[in-house]
Write an enzyme that holds these catalytic residues in place. Sequence first.
Site, PDB file in Angstrom:
ATOM      1  N   CYS A  46     -19.229 -23.955 -45.219  1.00 55.65           N
ATOM      2  CA  CYS A  46     -18.018 -23.759 -44.429  1.00 55.65           C
ATOM      3  C   CYS A  46     -18.387 -23.778 -42.952  1.00 55.65           C
ATOM      4  O   CYS A  46     -19.268 -23.029 -42.515  1.00 55.65           O
ATOM      5  CB  CYS A  46     -17.393 -22.425 -44.818  1.00 55.65           C
ATOM      6  SG  CYS A  46     -16.191 -21.776 -43.657  1.00 55.65           S
ATOM      7  N   GLU A  47     -17.730 -24.619 -42.196  1.00 52.26           N
ATOM      8  CA  GLU A  47     -18.057 -24.717 -40.775  1.00 52.26           C
ATOM      9  C   GLU A  47     -17.601 -23.497 -39.973  1.00 52.26           C
ATOM     10  O   GLU A  47     -18.018 -23.319 -38.844  1.00 52.26           O
ATOM     11  CB  GLU A  47     -17.469 -25.996 -40.167  1.00 52.26           C
ATOM     12  CG  GLU A  47     -15.972 -26.050 -40.094  1.00 52.26           C
ATOM     13  CD  GLU A  47     -15.462 -27.379 -39.556  1.00 52.26           C
ATOM     14  OE1 GLU A  47     -14.429 -27.354 -38.871  1.00 52.26           O
ATOM     15  OE2 GLU A  47     -16.069 -28.430 -39.829  1.00 52.26           O
ATOM     16  N   HIS A  48     -16.765 -22.658 -40.567  1.00 53.13           N
ATOM     17  CA  HIS A  48     -16.281 -21.482 -39.851  1.00 53.13           C
ATOM     18  C   HIS A  48     -17.212 -20.281 -39.981  1.00 53.13           C
ATOM     19  O   HIS A  48     -17.300 -19.464 -39.057  1.00 53.13           O
ATOM     20  CB  HIS A  48     -14.887 -21.084 -40.345  1.00 53.13           C
ATOM     21  CG  HIS A  48     -13.877 -22.158 -40.142  1.00 53.13           C
ATOM     22  ND1 HIS A  48     -12.922 -22.474 -41.077  1.00 53.13           N
ATOM     23  CD2 HIS A  48     -13.681 -23.020 -39.115  1.00 53.13           C
ATOM     24  CE1 HIS A  48     -12.182 -23.470 -40.625  1.00 53.13           C
ATOM     25  NE2 HIS A  48     -12.628 -23.818 -39.444  1.00 53.13           N
ATOM     26  N   HIS A  49     -17.890 -20.147 -41.147  1.00 54.34           N
ATOM     27  CA  HIS A  49     -18.722 -18.967 -41.382  1.00 54.34           C
ATOM     28  C   HIS A  49     -20.155 -19.310 -41.782  1.00 54.34           C
ATOM     29  O   HIS A  49     -20.971 -18.415 -41.971  1.00 54.34           O
ATOM     30  CB  HIS A  49     -18.104 -18.094 -42.482  1.00 54.34           C
ATOM     31  CG  HIS A  49     -16.710 -17.677 -42.187  1.00 54.34           C
ATOM     32  ND1 HIS A  49     -15.601 -18.315 -42.725  1.00 54.34           N
ATOM     33  CD2 HIS A  49     -16.220 -16.714 -41.366  1.00 54.34           C
ATOM     34  CE1 HIS A  49     -14.506 -17.758 -42.259  1.00 54.34           C
ATOM     35  NE2 HIS A  49     -14.843 -16.789 -41.436  1.00 54.34           N
TER      36      HIS A  49
ATOM     37  N   GLN B 116     -12.987 -28.076 -46.545  1.00 50.53           N
ATOM     38  CA  GLN B 116     -12.739 -28.860 -47.753  1.00 50.53           C
ATOM     39  C   GLN B 116     -11.707 -29.956 -47.523  1.00 50.53           C
ATOM     40  O   GLN B 116     -11.833 -31.058 -48.077  1.00 50.53           O
ATOM     41  CB  GLN B 116     -12.315 -27.925 -48.886  1.00 50.53           C
ATOM     42  CG  GLN B 116     -12.147 -28.629 -50.215  1.00 50.53           C
ATOM     43  CD  GLN B 116     -11.865 -27.668 -51.338  1.00 50.53           C
ATOM     44  OE1 GLN B 116     -12.340 -26.533 -51.329  1.00 50.53           O
ATOM     45  NE2 GLN B 116     -11.088 -28.108 -52.315  1.00 50.53           N
TER      46      GLN B 116
ATOM     47  N   HIS C 187     -15.055 -20.750 -52.437  1.00 49.55           N
ATOM     48  CA  HIS C 187     -15.574 -20.546 -51.092  1.00 49.55           C
ATOM     49  C   HIS C 187     -16.129 -19.129 -50.954  1.00 49.55           C
ATOM     50  O   HIS C 187     -15.379 -18.155 -51.078  1.00 49.55           O
ATOM     51  CB  HIS C 187     -14.465 -20.778 -50.063  1.00 49.55           C
ATOM     52  CG  HIS C 187     -14.022 -22.203 -50.002  1.00 49.55           C
ATOM     53  ND1 HIS C 187     -14.299 -22.999 -48.912  1.00 49.55           N
ATOM     54  CD2 HIS C 187     -13.363 -22.990 -50.890  1.00 49.55           C
ATOM     55  CE1 HIS C 187     -13.809 -24.212 -49.130  1.00 49.55           C
ATOM     56  NE2 HIS C 187     -13.239 -24.229 -50.322  1.00 49.55           N
TER      57      HIS C 187
ATOM     58  N   CYS D  95     -16.963 -17.687 -48.346  1.00 49.20           N
ATOM     59  CA  CYS D  95     -16.372 -16.996 -47.193  1.00 49.20           C
ATOM     60  C   CYS D  95     -15.135 -16.200 -47.619  1.00 49.20           C
ATOM     61  O   CYS D  95     -14.776 -15.232 -46.948  1.00 49.20           O
ATOM     62  CB  CYS D  95     -16.038 -17.977 -46.066  1.00 49.20           C
ATOM     63  SG  CYS D  95     -14.943 -19.316 -46.532  1.00 49.20           S
TER      64      CYS D  95
END
Length: 185
Positions: free
Chosen positions: A75-78, A116, A144, A146
């Site tokens: 995940c590019e956020h976490h 995704q 996920h 996250c």
Amino acid sequence: MDTELALHYRAILEQLGEDPGREGLRDTPKRAAKAMEFLTRGYQTELDTIINGAIFSSDNDEMVIVRDIELYSLCEHHLLPFIGKAHVAYIPQGKVLGLSKIARIVDMFARRLQIQENLTKQIADCIQTVTQAAGVAVSIEAKHLCMMMRGVEKQNSVMNTSVMLGSFRTNQASRNEFLQLIRGN
């Protein structure tokens, strides 16, 4: 010799209050850097190398589907993993793609920092570009971490995404056939 990435992992451990010099953590920065390089190797992957000339002439104009292609991404956020499977289909128009190349394309995009929704579209667009198919369908279902390990902590949640191009978008029968086949019906 420490890589720059390993030095950053060492600094992260220090910021967490850990002693990167203690026995259990001595090599952790190097291992973490090596793992991150592996998990994001899609950035160093070239499409032409993956395809390697494995596009073949064919009179087949019926759906080709590869389902249950396992995928692992971050995940590019976490920077936490999401894990799932991709289902990829296309309707050839004179060209077919070597079977393993479809899984390699999934991996190329999955092994990058992702969401995704974008991953699904990148795979579909790539298959369309490579094959010039009449239609391409990609569906991904993933869990996920996250969402599972932090935040709302929902252990059983699964995200589903799909992208339909060409005849899968315009022809309901093709779309329905794809959806039935990925369900194993």
